[in-house]
Write a protein that holds these residues in place. Structure first.
Motif, PDB file in Angstrom:
ATOM      1  N   ASN A   2      33.694  64.695  56.341  1.00  0.00           N
ATOM      2  CA  ASN A   2      34.746  65.192  55.475  1.00  0.00           C
ATOM      3  C   ASN A   2      35.968  65.538  56.314  1.00  0.00           C
ATOM      4  O   ASN A   2      35.888  66.367  57.216  1.00  0.00           O
ATOM      5  CB  ASN A   2      34.252  66.430  54.709  1.00  0.00           C
ATOM      6  N   LEU A  41      30.257  71.616  50.021  1.00  0.00           N
ATOM      7  CA  LEU A  41      29.794  70.841  51.175  1.00  0.00           C
ATOM      8  C   LEU A  41      28.798  71.660  51.996  1.00  0.00           C
ATOM      9  O   LEU A  41      27.786  71.133  52.476  1.00  0.00           O
ATOM     10  CB  LEU A  41      30.978  70.422  52.045  1.00  0.00           C
ATOM     11  N   SER A  50      36.282  61.915  52.128  1.00  0.00           N
ATOM     12  CA  SER A  50      34.880  61.982  52.545  1.00  0.00           C
ATOM     13  C   SER A  50      34.356  60.569  52.733  1.00  0.00           C
ATOM     14  O   SER A  50      34.622  59.686  51.916  1.00  0.00           O
ATOM     15  CB  SER A  50      34.045  62.706  51.491  1.00  0.00           C
ATOM     16  N   TRP A  58      30.547  68.480  45.500  1.00  0.00           N
ATOM     17  CA  TRP A  58      29.472  68.012  46.361  1.00  0.00           C
ATOM     18  C   TRP A  58      28.167  68.756  46.151  1.00  0.00           C
ATOM     19  O   TRP A  58      27.133  68.349  46.662  1.00  0.00           O
ATOM     20  CB  TRP A  58      29.905  68.078  47.830  1.00  0.00           C
ATOM     21  N   ALA A 115      25.963  64.541  42.941  1.00  0.00           N
ATOM     22  CA  ALA A 115      26.053  64.421  44.401  1.00  0.00           C
ATOM     23  C   ALA A 115      24.672  64.560  45.028  1.00  0.00           C
ATOM     24  O   ALA A 115      24.298  63.794  45.922  1.00  0.00           O
ATOM     25  CB  ALA A 115      27.002  65.476  44.963  1.00  0.00           C
TER      26      ALA A 115
END
Length: 185
Positions: A73, A89, A150, A169, A174
């Protein structure tokens, strides 16, 4: 006899090609919400060997993470969408990170380490690395034109998917995509 051999070879090639497409199709079918922006590459592509640093100044390259799937990322402290997706994330990395998967965050451009540390503390990021690309060398070579971006790398270190813009995310979509990538074949 020659006709049968050619037909068998063609069928085998077609089935092999369809199996590869089915894998991508399976992953694409899992995209919902903001994950619909995730584009899977037709073929895995090599990534540059350009180096970047950690907070101690030690150099790294994306090859350091070969052997596992990696979600790279590119972000910056001044980027509001980047700041928004960092906790997601982090949660993804906490839940899936290990021998087979890792989230690698690389701050691009001028990002002071104390500001990154303060931001991570404010938003509760605990498991993401602080990596720096201050001169945008890797970012440029990877074709990062805006933030956040990303990129998913396969265990061979090749790009297999990319998304521009922020995403959820930590969403079910995801998590399903990462889970499908990690599923033994």
């Amino acid at each position: 006899m020659r006709f049968i051999s050619a037909a068998v070879l063609y069928t085998a090639l077609a089935l092999g090609a369809n199996a590869a497409l089915a894998g991508t199709a399976e992953l694409e079918a899992l995209r919902e919400g903001s994950m619909k922006k995730l584009a899977f590459a037709a073929e895995p592509t090599a990534v540059p060997t350009t180096t970047f640093t950690d907070v101690t100044g030690a150099e790294h390259s994306l090859a350091d993470w070969q052997g596992k799937y990696v979600l790279v990322n590119f972000w910056a402290t001044w980027c509001a969408p980047c700041r928004k997706e960092l906790p997601a994330l982090d949660a993804l990395n906490r839940d899936f990170g290990g021998d087979d998967f890792e989230v690698v965050t690389i701050a691009t451009g001028r990002n002071l380490v104390p500001a990154i540390e303060r931001l991570f503390a404010e938003v509760g990021v605990e498991s993401l690395p602080i990596l720096l690309d201050p001169k945008l060398a890797l970012s440029r070579e990877m074709g990062v034109l805006g933030l956040p971006v990303s990129v998913i790398l396969d265990p061979e270190g090749r790009e297999i998917a990319r998304m521009s813009g922020d995403a959820e995310w930590n969403s079910d979509s995801a998590r399903a995509i990462i889970g499908a990538l990690l599923k033994p074949e």
